[in-house]
Motif scaffolding. Structure first.
Motif, PDB file in Angstrom:
ATOM      1  N   PRO A  46       0.820  -1.214   0.000  1.00 40.87           N
ATOM      2  CA  PRO A  46       0.000   0.000   0.000  1.00 40.87           C
ATOM      3  C   PRO A  46       0.854   1.265   0.000  1.00 40.87           C
ATOM      4  O   PRO A  46       1.912   1.318   0.630  1.00 40.87           O
ATOM      5  N   GLU A  47       0.370   2.259  -0.711  1.00 39.73           N
ATOM      6  CA  GLU A  47       1.079   3.537  -0.770  1.00 39.73           C
ATOM      7  C   GLU A  47       1.078   4.228   0.591  1.00 39.73           C
ATOM      8  O   GLU A  47       2.050   4.891   0.963  1.00 39.73           O
ATOM      9  N   VAL A  48      -0.005   4.065   1.335  1.00 36.98           N
ATOM     10  CA  VAL A  48      -0.112   4.671   2.660  1.00 36.98           C
ATOM     11  C   VAL A  48      -0.275   3.567   3.697  1.00 36.98           C
ATOM     12  O   VAL A  48      -0.705   2.457   3.393  1.00 36.98           O
ATOM     13  N   LEU A  49       0.078   3.897   4.917  1.00 36.34           N
ATOM     14  CA  LEU A  49       0.010   2.919   6.000  1.00 36.34           C
ATOM     15  C   LEU A  49      -1.424   2.485   6.248  1.00 36.34           C
ATOM     16  O   LEU A  49      -2.326   3.304   6.377  1.00 36.34           O
ATOM     17  N   THR A  50      -1.650   1.175   6.325  1.00 41.20           N
ATOM     18  CA  THR A  50      -2.968   0.640   6.647  1.00 41.20           C
ATOM     19  C   THR A  50      -2.797  -0.707   7.319  1.00 41.20           C
ATOM     20  O   THR A  50      -1.691  -1.267   7.366  1.00 41.20           O
ATOM     21  N   PHE A  51      -3.881  -1.268   7.833  1.00 40.47           N
ATOM     22  CA  PHE A  51      -3.832  -2.575   8.453  1.00 40.47           C
ATOM     23  C   PHE A  51      -3.778  -3.656   7.373  1.00 40.47           C
ATOM     24  O   PHE A  51      -4.413  -3.514   6.318  1.00 40.47           O
ATOM     25  N   THR A  74      -6.128   3.836  10.330  1.00 38.57           N
ATOM     26  CA  THR A  74      -4.943   4.642  10.609  1.00 38.57           C
ATOM     27  C   THR A  74      -5.156   6.096  10.209  1.00 38.57           C
ATOM     28  O   THR A  74      -4.823   7.026  10.949  1.00 38.57           O
ATOM     29  N   SER A  75      -5.731   6.299   9.034  1.00 37.77           N
ATOM     30  CA  SER A  75      -5.964   7.658   8.534  1.00 37.77           C
ATOM     31  C   SER A  75      -7.393   8.128   8.762  1.00 37.77           C
ATOM     32  O   SER A  75      -7.757   9.230   8.360  1.00 37.77           O
TER      33      SER A  75
END
Length: 391
Positions: A46-51, A74-75
């Motif tokens: 993933p480009e951004v932090l996620t679970f 997270t976001s």
């Protein structure tokens, strides 16, 4: 015992009855074991932090590619992610105050064209657009029993049929204070008519024998095929078919897994969190039910009990085991809910309490079971499978 008499006619009749009983018993065979056909494995950064296992996931397949629509805690947003490169192509950011306050949401309840359905506290349904603007919100009044909560999830979505939106309320409001007769007051399905502005609760309940052997907990998953909803309890074999056009249950089918034989009965409040987790993990239960429109069949997941009562477990370990059970299986049912067969996955191979969905290529299963040595918190990992049903 076969009884022999002196009358030849009686002997013949008794033998025929015995033969019929024998054949009937022989038909009670185990469900067919299905061979799994692995189509491919997918690994996405993933480009951004996620679970690694988002709580709500919806697969979008279009001419431009495949996208995951998921809740990123997270976001604090809903994101549309390209499955090829992991890039977020669109994002719905939740506001915590003002007219579009989403802080009291109780679940994401479905994606429909250019809007997203949701449920709210206290017991309300609504939808918002891709800008996060709440366009509709309506309180759901109680039925015969006062409700305190209306929730939703990827396997508990709202379903619109005509002018009506159908939702569920699977939980008992007073488990330990209820009697068996009270179950038939706890309606499981409601609808809201967007034209008449009326809410209706239906005569849909857990089975009358639901508590015959003890007080089982209340929870279910449901899925949709055309104009019908398929209600699959976690602690009962029976699946109910609710017709949204007729607004009634039109069928009930006993869809039992060979591996589900011991449900957890909560007759008394457990003495501790540890006791509650041990009791839950040592018993069997069902899970998510999904409809596969490409192969016109259903998948019903199940989790056999496994915990060793003689072994000491840390409370945090039991929490992880509760969400990522080591033993997971899936039943494949045809469109009439006949059991085609079932498959049990390797220990800790998959995660199916969330992050499981159907696509054109097959059934997508998360390979990120948190208790597996292959667990990867930096990637979304899927195994796409089909099942050999002897066609």
């Amino acid at each position: 015992m076969l009884i022999i008499t002196n009358n030849l006619s009686e002997n013949r009749n008794v033998f025929i009855i015995f033969l019929l009983l024998f054949c009937s018993c022989q038909r009670e065979v185990e469900n067919k074991l299905l061979e799994i056909v692995k189509v491919k494995e997918i690994k996405i950064k993933p480009e951004v932090l996620t679970f690694p296992n988002p709580a709500y996931v919806h697969l979008i397949e279009s001419d431009s590619g495949q996208y995951l629509f998921y809740l990123n805690p997270t976001s604090k947003s809903l994101q549309f992610m390209n499955m090829e490169d992991g890039k977020v192509v669109n994002e719905i950011v939740f506001e915590d105050d003002g007219p579009n306050n989403m802080s009291r949401r109780s679940g994401i309840a479905g994606l429909e064209k250019d809007k997203v359905w949701a449920t709210f506290r206290p017991h309300a349904i609504g939808y918002f657009n891709y800008k996060g603007e709440i366009l509709f919100k309506k309180k759901i009044p109680s039925g015969e029993v006062d409700i305190t909560y209306v929730g939703s999830d990827f396997d508990k979505e709202l379903h619109q049929y005509g002018d009506k939106v159908f939702g569920m309320q699977p939980l008992f409001m007073n488990h330990h204070g209820m009697n068996k007769e009270d179950i038939q007051k706890h309606s499981l399905v409601y609808s809201y008519d967007m034209v008449s502005d009326q809410t209706k609760w239906y005569e849909v309940y857990y089975a009358k024998d639901y508590w015959d052997k003890g007080k089982k907990a209340s929870q279910f998953s449901w899925t949709r095929r055309n104009d019908k909803l398929y209600i699959a309890p976690w602690f009962d074999h029976e699946i109910q078919v609710f017709d949204m056009q007729k607004e009634q249950v039109v069928n009930k089918v006993d869809a039992k897994s060979d591996h589900i034989n011991s449900f957890y009965y909560v007759n008394e409040i457990p003495g501790s969190s540890e006791e509650a987790h041990i009791n839950r993990l040592s018993h069997d239960l069902y899970g998510v039910i999904l409809y596969d429109k490409y192969r016109d069949c259903f998948y019903r997941f199940f989790y056999p009990g496994f915990i060793d009562n003689d072994k000491d477990y840390a409370i945090e370990s039991m929490r992880r085991l509760n969400r990522d059970r080591p033993l997971t299986g899936v039943m494949v049912l045809d469109k009439e809910l006949n059991v085609i067969g079932e498959h049990v996955f390797d220990k800790f191979q998959v995660h199916t309490s969330s992050n499981v969905f159907v696509g054109e290529e097959g059934l997508y299963l998360s390979l990120n079971n948190k208790n597996s040595p292959d667990y990867d918190e930096d990637h979304l990992r899927y195994m796409v499978v089909r099942f050999d049903v002897g066609e």
